[in-house]
Every structure is written in C-alpha cells, then in structure tokens.
Design an enzyme around this catalytic site. Structure first.
Site, PDB file in Angstrom:
ATOM      1  N   ASN A   9       0.870  -1.175   0.000  1.00 54.60           N
ATOM      2  CA  ASN A   9       0.000   0.000   0.000  1.00 54.60           C
ATOM      3  C   ASN A   9       0.907   1.225   0.000  1.00 54.60           C
ATOM      4  O   ASN A   9       1.476   1.575   1.030  1.00 54.60           O
ATOM      5  CB  ASN A   9      -0.885  -0.042   1.257  1.00 54.60           C
ATOM      6  CG  ASN A   9      -1.709   1.216   1.428  1.00 54.60           C
ATOM      7  OD1 ASN A   9      -1.777   2.053   0.527  1.00 54.60           O
ATOM      8  ND2 ASN A   9      -2.328   1.359   2.594  1.00 54.60           N
ATOM      9  N   LYS A  11       0.182   4.260  -0.303  1.00 54.74           N
ATOM     10  CA  LYS A  11      -0.439   5.453   0.286  1.00 54.74           C
ATOM     11  C   LYS A  11      -0.173   6.681  -0.599  1.00 54.74           C
ATOM     12  O   LYS A  11      -0.107   6.551  -1.812  1.00 54.74           O
ATOM     13  CB  LYS A  11       0.041   5.661   1.728  1.00 54.74           C
ATOM     14  CG  LYS A  11      -0.113   4.392   2.563  1.00 54.74           C
ATOM     15  CD  LYS A  11       0.058   4.650   4.025  1.00 54.74           C
ATOM     16  CE  LYS A  11       0.071   3.327   4.775  1.00 54.74           C
ATOM     17  NZ  LYS A  11       0.031   3.507   6.222  1.00 54.74           N
ATOM     18  N   HIS A  95      -9.510   0.823   5.031  1.00 51.45           N
ATOM     19  CA  HIS A  95      -8.225   1.068   5.706  1.00 51.45           C
ATOM     20  C   HIS A  95      -8.466   2.034   6.864  1.00 51.45           C
ATOM     21  O   HIS A  95      -9.265   2.960   6.761  1.00 51.45           O
ATOM     22  CB  HIS A  95      -7.220   1.649   4.714  1.00 51.45           C
ATOM     23  CG  HIS A  95      -5.838   1.685   5.255  1.00 51.45           C
ATOM     24  ND1 HIS A  95      -5.416   2.659   6.137  1.00 51.45           N
ATOM     25  CD2 HIS A  95      -4.790   0.856   5.087  1.00 51.45           C
ATOM     26  CE1 HIS A  95      -4.163   2.433   6.462  1.00 51.45           C
ATOM     27  NE2 HIS A  95      -3.747   1.334   5.835  1.00 51.45           N
ATOM     28  N   GLU A  97      -6.863   4.474   7.910  1.00 54.41           N
ATOM     29  CA  GLU A  97      -6.675   5.899   7.588  1.00 54.41           C
ATOM     30  C   GLU A  97      -7.912   6.464   6.897  1.00 54.41           C
ATOM     31  O   GLU A  97      -8.268   7.626   7.084  1.00 54.41           O
ATOM     32  CB  GLU A  97      -5.408   6.082   6.737  1.00 54.41           C
ATOM     33  CG  GLU A  97      -4.164   5.909   7.593  1.00 54.41           C
ATOM     34  CD  GLU A  97      -2.928   5.434   6.855  1.00 54.41           C
ATOM     35  OE1 GLU A  97      -2.890   5.483   5.604  1.00 54.41           O
ATOM     36  OE2 GLU A  97      -1.981   4.983   7.538  1.00 54.41           O
ATOM     37  N   GLU A 167      -5.448  -5.220  10.629  1.00 56.57           N
ATOM     38  CA  GLU A 167      -4.441  -4.195  10.870  1.00 56.57           C
ATOM     39  C   GLU A 167      -4.759  -3.479  12.173  1.00 56.57           C
ATOM     40  O   GLU A 167      -5.585  -2.554  12.193  1.00 56.57           O
ATOM     41  CB  GLU A 167      -4.447  -3.176   9.722  1.00 56.57           C
ATOM     42  CG  GLU A 167      -4.130  -3.779   8.371  1.00 56.57           C
ATOM     43  CD  GLU A 167      -3.555  -2.740   7.425  1.00 56.57           C
ATOM     44  OE1 GLU A 167      -2.461  -2.981   6.910  1.00 56.57           O
ATOM     45  OE2 GLU A 167      -4.162  -1.684   7.235  1.00 56.57           O
ATOM     46  N   GLY A 173       2.274   2.078  10.857  1.00 58.46           N
ATOM     47  CA  GLY A 173       3.205   3.198  10.702  1.00 58.46           C
ATOM     48  C   GLY A 173       3.863   3.647  12.004  1.00 58.46           C
ATOM     49  O   GLY A 173       4.466   4.705  12.047  1.00 58.46           O
ATOM     50  N   SER A 212       3.385  -2.297  10.524  1.00 57.42           N
ATOM     51  CA  SER A 212       4.833  -2.281  10.737  1.00 57.42           C
ATOM     52  C   SER A 212       5.518  -3.622  10.428  1.00 57.42           C
ATOM     53  O   SER A 212       6.437  -4.031  11.141  1.00 57.42           O
ATOM     54  CB  SER A 212       5.159  -1.812  12.158  1.00 57.42           C
ATOM     55  OG  SER A 212       4.654  -0.507  12.360  1.00 57.42           O
TER      56      SER A 212
HETATM   57  C1  PEP Z   1      -0.838   0.011   6.216  1.00 53.82           C
HETATM   58  O1  PEP Z   1      -1.015   1.228   6.183  1.00 53.82           O
HETATM   59  O2  PEP Z   1      -1.652  -0.753   5.672  1.00 53.82           O
HETATM   60  C2  PEP Z   1       0.333  -0.474   6.931  1.00 53.82           C
HETATM   61  C3  PEP Z   1       0.345  -1.707   7.331  1.00 53.82           C
HETATM   62  O3  PEP Z   1       1.354   0.437   7.127  1.00 53.82           O
HETATM   63  P1  PEP Z   1       2.796   0.126   7.800  1.00 53.82           P
HETATM   64  O4  PEP Z   1       3.303  -1.163   7.181  1.00 53.82           O
HETATM   65  O5  PEP Z   1       3.618   1.298   7.413  1.00 53.82           O
HETATM   66  O6  PEP Z   1       2.569  -0.008   9.247  1.00 53.82           O
END
Ligand code: PEP
Length: 250
Positions: A9, A11, A95, A97, A167, A173, A212
C-alpha cells in the site's frame, strides 16, 4: 490451500520517476518470490503508469480506495468501472486511515465492498482496533462489528475470494508490531467468525496481517497458521525491503 499474498500500500507516495525505479527493482527480484502473490497499490493517478510497468510480469495491481457510487456528481471520486480500464484486480477497503481521517463508517465501507464485488474486483477488506479498544479488551468486538456490517449488507456468500487484512491501528506506521501470537489470535477469531456463517469460505479466505511489517519480522508473523501474508505500508516503498517481505512467505 491458501496462496500467500503480500500487498504493498503505497499510500500518498510516489512520482513517475520513483514508481519506475520501485517497479524495476521489484521485477529484478521477483524470481526469488516462490509462493506469494505480489500486489502493488499505487495512488490512483499512477494506475495507468504502473499498469504498463507491470505488464507481462506476475505483479498484480490494486487500488487504495474506490467510490461506492457508479458515476455522476461526486467530485474527486473514482468508480469501479473506471478501474476496469486497467488490469486492476484488488481494492483496499476500510483502511484505518480512510476510517479515521475521512470518516468512513462501517456502512460506507460495506457499500464500497458491494460495489467492488459487483464489478468482479477483489476487496482487500481492512479491519482492526484502536489502541484504547485493545486496552479495553474490545478487539474482538470491534473486528466482529466491522465484519458483520459487511455481511449484513452483502451476505456471507459475497466473501468468496475476498481478502481480509487485520491491521491493529496502533501498529500502523508506528514501528510497533503485534506479536505473532497477538496477530494469530485475532486472525483465528476472524476465521471463526466467518465459519459461523460458512465453514468453507472461512477456510478459503486469505487473512493478511498489516502493521509495521518489516524484513526482520515478516517470517515469524507469516509462519502463524491463520496468517496468509501481509498488507505492507512503509516497507513497500523500498524494493529491497518489499521483496524481502515477499520472500518471507516462501
Ligand atoms: C498500512 O497502512 O496498511 C500499513 C500496514 O502500514 P505500515 O506497514 O507502514 O505499518
């Protein structure tokens, strides 16, 4: 047997130049990826470019968001039918976000899910709890509520061939990863929740972990029995790291 998947992703990151470098880098190491399906989800404005860059490779294309509307006066939105102009197979939905920064409700995510299925695309349907919800022991309630909102609208049969991404919001992040066991527990709960409706769909559904994931922790996480790969944010922007995560599913 569920084929593992690793989806990047991107973003709000990228440029024509950096996209090309990233895809070229992924292509170079793709031969080492033995098992995982590899998916990249660039910003929509670059779907055409990335579509061309991955042409003839095993890399698959996904979108980060899509409208629940088909067409009309919805400024700034893109529709599932537009995605049909690219070989776009996957759509990330729900997601955290989008849920938190753009106020997407469970009901809106469910409508988007319905639109994506109608267009024969595959949702990568994200669920996960906030830190305060985990601390209040509400993780299962939250995840169940997010899943049930979709089942209520589209029915369990629409979950055939869907990908779910668990998630935990506190791990996205932040550099904080759920332990493999914490992630496994929620993945098992999700599978069990689906199984109360349809045992076969529950067994077939790929459930990715996101939050992460890095080259250093991917293998341990992917080794858990109900974890079928990862949805990767930050580490999907470096070809070397993304490939290392993809090969961790070998
Ligand atoms: C995400 O935004 O789907 C995600 C898992 O981000 P990160 O790997 O940066 O934590």
């Amino acid at each position: 047997m569920r084929q593992p998947m690793v989806a990047g992703n991107w973003k709000l990151n990228g440029s024509s130049e950096s996209n090309k470098l990233l895809i070229d880098g992924i292509k170079q190491g793709l031969g080492e990826v033995k098992k995982a399906q590899v998916v990249v989800c660039p910003p929509s404005v670059y779907l055409g470019q990335v579509n061309d860059l991955i042409d003839g490779t095993e890399i698959l294309l996904g979108v980060q968001n899509v409208s629940e509307q088909v067409s009309g006066a919805y400024t700034g939105e893109i529709s599932v039918s537009m995605l049909g102009d690219f070989s776009c197979k996957y759509a990330i939905l729900g997601h955290s976000e989008r849920r938190s920064l753009y106020a997407e409700s469970d009901e809106l995510v469910a409508k988007k899910f319905a639109a994506v299925k109608e267009a024969h695309l595959v949702p990568i349907f994200c669920v996960g709890e906030l830190l305060e919800e985990r601390e209040a022991n509400q993780t299962e309630d939250v995840v169940a509520r997010q899943i049930d909102a979709v089942i209520d609208l589209v029915g369990i049969s629409a979950f055939k061939d869907v990908v779910i991404a668990y998630e935990p919001v506190w791990a996205i992040g932040t550099g904080k990863t759920a332990t493999p066991q914490q992630a496994q527990d929620v993945h098992a709960f999700i599978r069990q929740r689906l199984a109360t409706h349809d045992a076969e769909i529950a067994q077939q559904t790929r459930i990715l972990y996101g939050g992460s994931v890095k080259p250093s922790n991917a293998k341990e996480i992917f080794n858990m029995p109900d974890i079928d790969g990862g949805l990767i944010g930050g580490a999907s922007l470096k070809a070397e790291d993304f490939l290392a995560i993809c090969t961790a599913a070998n």
